[in-house]
Design a protein around this motif. Structure first.
Motif, short mmCIF file in Angstrom:
data_model
loop_
_atom_site.label_atom_id
_atom_site.label_comp_id
_atom_site.label_asym_id
_atom_site.label_seq_id
_atom_site.Cartn_x
_atom_site.Cartn_y
_atom_site.Cartn_z
N ILE A 266 0.84 -1.21 0.00
CA ILE A 266 0.00 0.00 0.00
C ILE A 266 0.87 1.25 0.00
O ILE A 266 0.57 2.23 -0.70
CB ILE A 266 -0.95 0.01 1.21
CG1 ILE A 266 -2.03 -1.06 1.04
CG2 ILE A 266 -1.61 1.39 1.38
CD1 ILE A 266 -2.98 -0.80 -0.12
N GLU B 167 2.19 1.66 -3.42
CA GLU B 167 1.15 2.14 -4.32
C GLU B 167 0.93 3.65 -4.13
O GLU B 167 0.75 4.39 -5.11
CB GLU B 167 -0.15 1.38 -4.06
CG GLU B 167 -1.30 1.75 -4.97
CD GLU B 167 -1.11 1.32 -6.42
OE1 GLU B 167 -1.89 1.76 -7.27
OE2 GLU B 167 -0.18 0.53 -6.69
N LYS C 218 -7.77 7.58 -6.21
CA LYS C 218 -7.04 6.38 -5.80
C LYS C 218 -6.17 6.66 -4.57
O LYS C 218 -6.01 5.81 -3.69
CB LYS C 218 -6.15 5.88 -6.95
CG LYS C 218 -6.89 5.15 -8.04
CD LYS C 218 -5.90 4.61 -9.08
CE LYS C 218 -6.60 3.83 -10.17
NZ LYS C 218 -5.65 3.31 -11.19
N CYS D 105 -6.35 4.55 -1.15
CA CYS D 105 -5.19 3.84 -0.60
C CYS D 105 -4.89 4.29 0.82
O CYS D 105 -4.49 3.47 1.67
CB CYS D 105 -3.97 4.07 -1.49
SG CYS D 105 -3.93 3.07 -2.98
N GLU E 268 -6.68 2.35 3.27
CA GLU E 268 -6.30 0.94 3.36
C GLU E 268 -4.96 0.72 4.04
O GLU E 268 -4.47 -0.42 4.10
CB GLU E 268 -6.26 0.34 1.94
CG GLU E 268 -7.62 0.35 1.25
CD GLU E 268 -7.54 -0.12 -0.20
OE1 GLU E 268 -6.45 -0.58 -0.62
OE2 GLU E 268 -8.55 -0.03 -0.91
#
Length: 315
Positions: A205, A208, A268, A272, A275
């Motif tokens: 994560i 990302e 996004k 993220c 998360e």
């Protein structure tokens, strides 16, 4: 620049400027002169107008004077190399000269090679020595890896221009993240002395989020440089021109295509962040600090390029 292109070049939120901005700008020009980068690569007037010290002050608003000077010198070095690569693509002889320099830079980074008769190599060695003195081993290695990835991507861009090769959209997203923003990310943790375990940086994560922020910076760069690149004989590595050709879009449609990608990555990013796993209160607080620092880099770059300098306006 079209209204569409201007609309999303600045990320949401207020940006700050380091209180040492004027001093670091003067120090950066001294560094250029100390390593004789002017006039060998660019004129001192070019460095003065570029205001790389101010860029560093926007990207690291809470850094100390020594830290911000180091960031300013690094940005000065990177943009000198980037511009020299652009000139190196003008012809085979210039390209060979530039490629030899890139090999030397990579040797210094990967094998602790020694600078030869090259002022840019000497400047790079100076920057690396200063980073190594203040960086944990993991972060220093991350920084060097990102530098090496960037230099290898420079080979790709030189060949792309020499061969008049227009990459695909897929190739763009493969190569574009290596073009610079990643290099600046470890500085957040180095300067703020964060004490995050290596596995936190390596978590999927976190990786990302780094990629998304990197691409937000790249897409914004494509948007605010489009007017300048339109006037060049060979278009740069810009998703607008790539999408226009591959998807048979009009110029305005291609700009909207990139704007839509930019907006999608903003969404996004927020997803993220929701998360991110929980390690501990201390670790997660530091991780939030790290991610906010990455965001500040990208926003600071945008504000420097668009508001402060108009760097990529048409020529």
């Amino acid at each position: 620049m079209s209204n569409l292109a201007r609309a999303c070049v600045t990320l949401p939120g207020q940006s700050e400027i380091n209180s040492f901005s004027e001093e670091v700008q003067m120090n950066t020009l001294k560094w250029v002169q100390n390593f004789d980068l002017a006039p060998q690569f660019k004129s001192i007037a070019w460095y003065t107008k570029a205001r790389f010290g101010l860029q560093a002050a926007r990207e690291y608003p809470k850094a100390t004077f020594d830290q911000i000077c180091l960031a300013g010198d690094l940005l000065t070095w990177l943009f000198t190399v980037d511009d020299t690569c652009d000139r190196g693509s003008d012809g085979a002889e210039a390209a060979l000269t530039m490629k030899n320099m890139l090999y030397e830079f990579i040797d210094i980074l990967e094998n602790a090679g020694h600078p030869k008769d090259n002022n840019l190599s000497t400047g790079l060695a100076n920057i690396l020595e200063r980073f190594q003195a203040i960086s944990p081993v993991y972060l220093y290695n991350q920084y060097c890896d990102h530098m090496t990835d960037y230099l290898r991507e420079c080979f790709f861009e030189i060949d792309m221009q020499l061969d008049r090769y227009i990459p695909s959209i897929e190739k763009y997203f493969e190569m574009r993240p290596f073009t610079g923003f990643y290099i600046m990310f470890p500085l957040v943790a180095i300067f703020e002395k964060l004490n995050l375990p290596d596995e936190v940086y390596e978590h999927k994560i976190v990786k990302e989020i780094e990629l998304i922020l990197n691409l937000l910076g790249c897409l914004a760069n494509d948007l605010h440089s489009v007017a300048r690149e339109e006037s060049l004989e060979i278009a740069g590595f810009n998703l607008i021109f790539i999408a226009q050709r591959e998807l048979n879009l009009t110029h305005e449609e291609a700009i909207q295509y990139v704007v839509d990608y930019h907006d999608e990555y903003l969404l996004k990013l927020e997803q993220c962040r929701k998360e991110i796993p929980f390690w501990s209160e201390s670790i997660n607080n530091q991780l939030d600090q790290y991610i906010q620092g990455l965001y500040t880099i990208v926003k600071g770059y945008d504000d420097w390029a668009v508001i402060d300098t108009g760097r990529y306006e048409s020529i």
